[in-house]
Design an enzyme around this catalytic site. Structure first.
Site, short mmCIF file in Angstrom:
data_model
loop_
_atom_site.label_atom_id
_atom_site.label_comp_id
_atom_site.label_asym_id
_atom_site.label_seq_id
_atom_site.Cartn_x
_atom_site.Cartn_y
_atom_site.Cartn_z
N LYS A 94 22.70 -21.11 19.17
CA LYS A 94 22.42 -19.76 19.65
C LYS A 94 23.69 -19.20 20.29
O LYS A 94 24.60 -19.93 20.67
CB LYS A 94 21.27 -19.80 20.67
CG LYS A 94 19.97 -20.30 20.07
CD LYS A 94 19.46 -19.38 18.97
CE LYS A 94 18.16 -19.89 18.37
NZ LYS A 94 18.36 -20.97 17.40
N ASP A 95 23.72 -17.88 20.40
CA ASP A 95 24.91 -17.20 20.90
C ASP A 95 25.37 -17.77 22.23
O ASP A 95 24.55 -18.11 23.10
CB ASP A 95 24.62 -15.72 21.08
CG ASP A 95 24.12 -15.07 19.80
OD1 ASP A 95 24.92 -14.39 19.16
OD2 ASP A 95 22.95 -15.29 19.45
#
Length: 617
Positions: free
Chosen positions: A260-261
């Site tokens: 995830k970011d």
């Protein structure tokens, strides 16, 4: 689903995204004017190539097209990392949130007052009878525990049990409930199997065991512990590496459905193989802006182009797909050098290390300058130092498999992005004969089965062309187990890969890690559950949305400031798995999402006289 197959067979979960896109507020209360829009912001204009600082631009990784024709507007993506909130959507279709750090009841330890019950790994022993040991054997056991010779062993005759020898030699002991003895002493005992006498033997635990992790696991727990990982401003891989180090576990024990970011508040499900919730919960006290918990044994149109986002290709002037291309060529030295060599952009903390490597190619000298959190570079240099300065293949093999595959998959993503842009630019948004299609509902419904690659597309013909829409159109990620579109589009794949000296008809590799089967990916995606609002504010350092920890600790929802100097567009929407929220934002904004361009828009020290530039993160 079979819990033993979670890590291998579960499709990547979808995700729920909340985003604040900060829109410039002018004196007329309008968005920025045409004159201030960056190049490449209209539907007819493509992104520019690498800038003078050597950063990777969208066009460098094949991202050039838009679906809609509206003009777009300038905004900064993620001025604060807290502007970007990502929650996975689980296999059951629910959003993943961190709501509790409590332990499940079944993992609580059973330690009685003054009595310790040592439970060694169960192997076909159906009783917990406390009289399983005779008085004589109890005396032998106590003598063993008092013996200074830690290699000593004894044989115990088991009573009231029908002893069945294990099928394999890997058994680490038997399960029995021992009579009360000294807790510290009994905790130091281990187990073995005397095949000649078909009965267990006990040996001191101090003697090294072959598989301590497996020996201590209770089968009643199941093989997996699933939990929610909440993190702020940290990459998923870095988070797992930190947790592994603090818990003294191998990173290979953890699996997840994708990184995830980094610059975001994210919640995602992680699966740990044979790791107790107790062990993970204990690490929470050592974490910052991270927490583990929940342990357990509307933008409806238009679509957006399902590009692999810029984070897939890294943030430096040497993109990850260049490393992947070297790996597919089995050019191990080139791959290592691409990871370690100096570059025009990137993390300043690695600058001295890269300069030293470029100057001397001495792993021990370069290693002195590697920060502790740069695990990839540290692993490569340590392996080269230990196994020889030319042991490039071994150095790469020392990296976690997910990391190595990340590079190879980045090359596949680059090819897919490039082919998608060319297909849409040349033939538009209508299905043509020779295209490949898969019903687009599969993005939300899941593919089913144990092997996603088994899902085969249909070739569009004149007879079935009317049955499909652009939402059903797929293109392959190159590999040895996919088919390519007929006609020109298929020839483009061959043309691009020939430029990289790769044979599209011979994608199998001797190293199985890089023998990629390929897959199919839809060109367009439609978000669901879209909501939005506009908020005004004065302080760009104050979060505009709630993360899971904010909700857990009853922090109030950030409110819009009346007559605030700045304005933000706050979006919330759901996406299917393996899609990128930044690419959805790109479709709205019509601006470059690369870190270089977004950094140029970002503002850290605004004044009262200067409005903050629009930002989307």
């Amino acid at each position: 689903m079979d819990s033993d197959a979670v890590a291998e067979t579960s499709p990547p979960p979808a995700k729920k995204v909340k985003i604040e896109s900060e829109v410039t507020k002018t004196s007329e209360n309008k968005t920025v004017s045409e004159d201030t829009k960056p190049k490449g912001s209209s539907a007819e204009t493509t992104a520019t190539s690498s800038d003078t600082n050597g950063h990777v631009a969208e066009s460098d990784v094949g991202i050039t097209q838009y679906v809609s024709s509206h003009q777009g507007f300038t905004a900064i993506i993620k001025q604060r990392y807290s502007d970007f909130i990502v929650n996975e959507v689980s296999d059951e279709g629910t959003e993943v949130h961190l709501t509790s750090t409590d332990l499940p009841q079944e993992v609580e330890e059973q330690v009685g007052s003054g009595t310790f019950y040592q439970k060694m790994n169960v192997h076909r022993w159906p009783t917990h009878d406390p009289d399983v040991l005779s008085e004589e054997d109890r005396a032998k056991l106590q003598t063993l525990l008092d013996d200074a010779d830690k290699k000593a062993s004894i044989l115990l005759e088991m009573m009231k049990v029908s002893a069945v020898a294990p099928d394999d030699e890997g058994v680490e002991g038997v399960e029995a409930v021992l009579a009360p003895v000294d807790e510290a002493a009994i905790a130091g005992s281990g187990g073995g199997w005397d095949k000649e006498n078909a009965q267990p033997s006990l040996i001191p635990k101090q003697q090294k065991q072959t598989n301590e992790h497996a020996r201590e696991w209770k089968p009643s727990r199941g093989n997996y512990c699933r939990f929610v990982l909440y993190k702020e401003n940290k990459d998923t891989m870095d988070a797992i590496n930190l947790i592994s180090r603090l818990a003294r576990l191998k990173t290979q024990l953890f699996s997840y459905a994708g990184t995830k970011d980094k610059r975001a508040k994210t919640s995602q499900e992680i699966t740990a193989f044979r790791v107790t919730a107790n062990k993970l919960q204990a690490v929470n006290t050592k974490l910052r802006n991270m927490m583990m918990g929940n342990f357990r044994l509307v933008f409806t149109r238009p679509d957006f182009i399902n590009y692999y986002g810029m984070q897939r290709f890294g943030t430096t002037s040497i993109p990850t797909h260049h490393v992947g291309r070297a790996l597919l060529h089995s050019q191990w030295m080139e791959a290592v050098d691409l990871i370690l060599k100096p570059r025009k952009s990137g993390d300043d903390s690695m600058k001295k290390c890269r300069e030293e490597w470029g100057k001397s190619r001495d792993p021990s000298a370069a290693l002195r300058y590697v920060p502790s959190h740069h695990n990839i570079e540290r692993t490569l240099l340590e392996t080269l130092m230990k196994q020889g300065e030319t042991s490039y293949a071994n150095a790469l093999q020392a990296l976690p498999r997910n990391t190595r595959l990340m590079y190879a998959h980045a090359y596949q993503s680059y090819v897919w992005n490039s082919m998608t842009s060319r297909r849409l630019a040349e033939f538009g948004y209508k299905v043509k004969v020779g295209d490949l299609v898969i019903p687009h509902s599969i993005n939300w419904e899941g593919r089913g089965g144990d092997d996603e690659s088994k899902l085969q597309p249909t070739v569009v013909t004149e007879e079935n062309q009317s049955e499909y829409s652009i939402q059903d159109l797929v293109l392959p990620l190159p590999g040895h187990d996919v088919i390519y579109p007929d006609g020109e589009v298929g020839s483009w794949y061959r043309e691009l890969m020939e430029k990289d000296d790769l044979d599209i008809d011979n994608m199998k590799q001797k190293n199985k890690d890089y023998s990629l089967p390929g897959d199919y990916r839809h060109l367009l995606v439609t978000p669901r559950d879209v909501t939005w609002d506009v908020v005004t504010y004065n302080d760009f350092t104050v979060p505009l949305s709630q993360g899971d920890l904010d909700v857990m600790f009853n922090k109030p929802q950030p409110e819009s400031v009346k007559e605030g100097k700045f304005r933000a567009l706050r979006l919330e929407f759901s996406l299917p798995s393996s899609t990128y929220a930044t690419m959805a934002l790109r479709e709205i904004l019509k601006i470059d999402t690369s870190s270089t361009f977004q950094t140029s828009l970002n503002v850290t020290t605004p004044t009262d006289s200067e409005p903050v530039k629009s930002t989307v993160r």
